[in-house]
Enzyme design. Structure first.
Site, PDB file in Angstrom:
ATOM      1  N   GLU A   1       0.833  -1.145   0.059  1.00  0.00           N
ATOM      2  CA  GLU A   1      -0.164  -0.065  -0.095  1.00  0.00           C
ATOM      3  C   GLU A   1       0.693   1.348   0.074  1.00  0.00           C
ATOM      4  OE1 GLU A   1      -3.653   1.961   2.682  1.00  0.00           O
ATOM      5  OE2 GLU A   1      -2.389   0.421   3.495  1.00  0.00           O
ATOM      6  N   LYS A  29      -9.996   2.479  -1.537  1.00  0.00           N
ATOM      7  CA  LYS A  29     -10.047   1.842  -0.174  1.00  0.00           C
ATOM      8  C   LYS A  29     -11.269   2.336   0.286  1.00  0.00           C
ATOM      9  CE  LYS A  29      -6.990   1.383   3.782  1.00  0.00           C
ATOM     10  NZ  LYS A  29      -5.956   1.680   4.526  1.00  0.00           N
ATOM     11  N   CYS A  42      -5.495  -3.013   2.523  1.00  0.00           N
ATOM     12  CA  CYS A  42      -5.152  -3.145   3.684  1.00  0.00           C
ATOM     13  C   CYS A  42      -6.284  -3.633   4.620  1.00  0.00           C
ATOM     14  CB  CYS A  42      -4.518  -1.833   4.027  1.00  0.00           C
ATOM     15  SG  CYS A  42      -3.739  -1.807   5.837  1.00  0.00           S
TER      16      CYS A  42
END
Length: 264
Positions: free
Chosen positions: A41, A111, A145
């Site tokens: 990331e 995200k 993540c």
């Protein structure tokens, strides 16, 4: 399909150094026969959300993306990288991009679940679900993540048809159960192969766990890293998800209409 995963230490706001690390990894992975390289990331900028927001010039993002496309094209390898994406409305998202071996973007994802005050101060959460594309014959999706720690995110990708889930991450030291327990459970319950690429070392005072993993649709580890810089490899069997889903049909036997009634 051979999948390669880069676990490495980025240099915060040193794009040249970070691109050089990706370039070297892509060359090594391609020489080993890998079809795709997954990177952590925000690796091209380093993981330091407030500094990235304060110091990154959005006008430089197209050139940075072009350089990453050049790496994929030069080594003839698929590449997943994570960078900020600025929306037309001016919101900053943490994004991931999947390039094919010609350097063409075939999938993007923003995200949805931001972790901690640093990310929330620098970025806005997205809302679009993970999409799925065919990559070398394998239905492939992405989350980023913290997203993977929510069963809903992984299940959404699986229900959309994904059999391989690529996850750039930035996981701090002390959260060992995430790759060792949670990732394997996510892979098993949604019967997808999950590849999880983390940083190593220290960036902007944050000590990263390393511990990158690749878990199969039966929950078993296909590969696991320690804390150090490492290129991790695993073969992704394009029939493994179907076999797991035939043996225990979790997805086919879901009852979403019942679950919705539980929320009322």
């Amino acid at each position: 399909m051979l999948l390669a995963l880069l676990q490495a230490n980025a240099v915060v706001m040193d794009e040249d150094a970070n691109l050089a690390a990706i370039d070297a990894a892509a060359g090594a992975a391609a020489a080993a026969g890998a079809a795709i390289l997954l990177t952590p990331e925000l690796f091209p900028t380093g993981y330091a959300p407030r500094r990235v927001r304060a110091e990154l010039d959005p006008a430089g993002l197209p050139e940075l993306r072009a350089k990453l496309a050049g790496i994929a094209r030069r080594h003839r390898i698929g590449l997943v990288y994570s960078l900020p994406r600025i929306t037309p409305e001016g919101e900053w998202h943490i994004s991931a991009t999947l390039l094919d071996a010609g350097g063409t973007s075939v999938l993007t994802y923003d995200k949805v679940h931001l972790f901690g005050p640093e990310e929330r101060a620098a970025f806005s959460p997205a809302a679009r679900p993970p999409a799925v594309v065919d990559f070398n014959g394998i239905p492939t999706s992405m989350v980023i993540c913290y997203d993977v720690e929510f069963p809903e995110a992984v299940r959404a990708a699986a229900v959309a048809g994904a059999e391989l889930l690529l996850v750039p991450t930035a996981l701090a030291h002390g959260f060992d159960d995430v790759p060792q327990v949670l990732l394997r459970a996510r892979a098993l319950e949604s019967q997808v192969t999950i590849a999880y690429a983390n940083h190593s070392g220290v960036e902007e005072g944050c000590r990263f766990l390393g511990g990158s993993v690749i878990a199969g649709p039966d929950g078993k580890l296909l590969a696991a890293a320690g804390e150090e810089l490492q290129l991790l490899y695993a073969e992704v069997d394009e029939g493994s998800a179907a076999r797991a889903r035939n043996e225990v049909p979790y997805l086919a036997e879901r009852r979403p209409e019942i679950y919705r009634s539980w929320d009322s």
